[in-house]
Design a protein around this motif. Structure first.
Motif, mmCIF file in Angstrom:
data_model
loop_
_atom_site.group_PDB
_atom_site.id
_atom_site.type_symbol
_atom_site.label_atom_id
_atom_site.label_comp_id
_atom_site.label_asym_id
_atom_site.label_seq_id
_atom_site.Cartn_x
_atom_site.Cartn_y
_atom_site.Cartn_z
ATOM 1 N N HIS A 19 0.830 -1.201 0.000
ATOM 2 C CA HIS A 19 0.000 0.000 0.000
ATOM 3 C C HIS A 19 0.865 1.252 0.000
ATOM 4 N N ARG A 24 -2.679 6.179 -2.360
ATOM 5 C CA ARG A 24 -3.809 5.351 -1.916
ATOM 6 C C ARG A 24 -4.023 4.137 -2.811
ATOM 7 N N LEU A 41 -8.076 -5.710 3.850
ATOM 8 C CA LEU A 41 -8.357 -4.422 3.214
ATOM 9 C C LEU A 41 -9.328 -3.602 4.057
ATOM 10 N N ASP A 45 -8.822 -0.036 5.842
ATOM 11 C CA ASP A 45 -9.569 0.943 5.048
ATOM 12 C C ASP A 45 -8.828 1.278 3.755
ATOM 13 N N TRP A 46 -8.351 0.222 3.083
ATOM 14 C CA TRP A 46 -7.640 0.354 1.821
ATOM 15 C C TRP A 46 -8.529 -0.116 0.669
ATOM 16 N N THR A 47 -8.340 0.479 -0.499
ATOM 17 C CA THR A 47 -9.037 0.081 -1.712
ATOM 18 C C THR A 47 -8.061 -0.653 -2.630
ATOM 19 N N THR A 49 -6.372 -1.854 -5.841
ATOM 20 C CA THR A 49 -6.289 -1.374 -7.218
ATOM 21 C C THR A 49 -5.656 -2.387 -8.161
ATOM 22 N N THR A 71 -13.738 -5.896 -5.868
ATOM 23 C CA THR A 71 -12.910 -4.682 -5.862
ATOM 24 C C THR A 71 -12.722 -4.042 -7.226
#
Length: 254
Positions: A19, A24, A41, A45-47, A49, A71
């Motif tokens: 990350h 982000r 995740l 609080d990660w998105t 990619t 996702t």
């Protein structure tokens, strides 16, 4: 600076999250199953990619469809292996460079365990994701490749800086350590590492990732070219790849 999270999956697999807090962006390397990755995740609080795949074995890819559905992450894998990987959004070749989470990623051919297996090196942050090629105190079985092929692959990885963090795919380290002791029982670095491994596992802590410098000092599969290892195996005059093959065969029978 990238953050690295190690995620236990299935019975003894690992997935990894990388990350970048500034961009982000978040990448996942290999997807043995989706649920633990989605939980990690959410905890951070990660998105997600990106998803990177090292090779086609089910215990490294079988959660991809669920993770993509949840996702929408972009999937990257080896072009040569695309026919047996989940659908790829980005097909890459050995030596190719691309941007990942705001840093450079370099594709390394590490065929041997499978043909078309790749590793991903992040030189700016000194990380390499090796799947089932170089492992903590071990290497993957030669299911598709040959001993010379795998020795070449490991030799490429061995040239990376010793401070590189090696993120490999399984918690096999304790059993690998028992075998390594049969090759170099008097290696002080190995003796010290085994004690640390036993302590970590007794407390339920992962032994992965590891440091490349530590692997170079203790991993018998990286040490096939050392005179002491060759002599111990009665192969003092043998080619390095042949010694590696003998070690791999001995581990298969161990």
């Amino acid at each position: 600076m990238l953050q690295l999270v190690t995620i236990p999956c299935l019975s003894d697999n690992y997935a990894f999250l990388v990350h970048n807090a500034d961009t982000r962006e978040t990448a996942c390397v290999d997807v043995p199953e989706a649920a633990p990755i989605l939980a990690a995740l959410a905890d951070h609080d990660w998105t997600l990619t990106d998803i990177l795949l090292t090779h086609h074995h089910p215990d490294h890819i079988q959660g991809v469809a669920e993770l993509v559905a949840a996702t929408g992450a972009r999937v990257t894998g080896a072009a040569i292996d695309a026919h047996r990987l989940p659908p790829l959004d980005r097909a890459v070749a050995p030596a190719e460079r691309f941007r990942l989470c705001g840093t450079e990623a370099v594709v390394i051919d590490v065929s041997g365990h499978t043909v078309g297996h790749v590793a991903y090196h992040l030189p700016e942050t000194a990380m390499v994701f090796t799947g089932d090629s170089l492992m903590a105190l071990g290497c993957g079985r030669l299911f598709e490749g040959t001993a010379p092929m795998m020795w070449d692959s490991l030799s490429r990885l061995a040239t990376l800086p010793p401070e590189t963090t090696v993120c490999s795919g399984h918690e096999y380290t304790a059993s690998n350590a028992r075998f390594a002791r049969t090759i170099e029982p008097s290696n002080p670095a190995l003796i010290s590492r085994i004690a640390a491994i036993e302590a970590a596992r007794a407390e339920g802590r992962p032994t992965v990732p590891s440091m490349l410098g530590e692997e170079l000092e203790t991993n018998p599969f990286l040490r096939a070219g050392h005179a002491a290892v060759k002599s111990a195996l009665g192969m003092a005059d043998a080619e390095d790849a042949a010694v590696f093959g003998a070690i791999r065969t001995a581990k298969d029978r161990f």
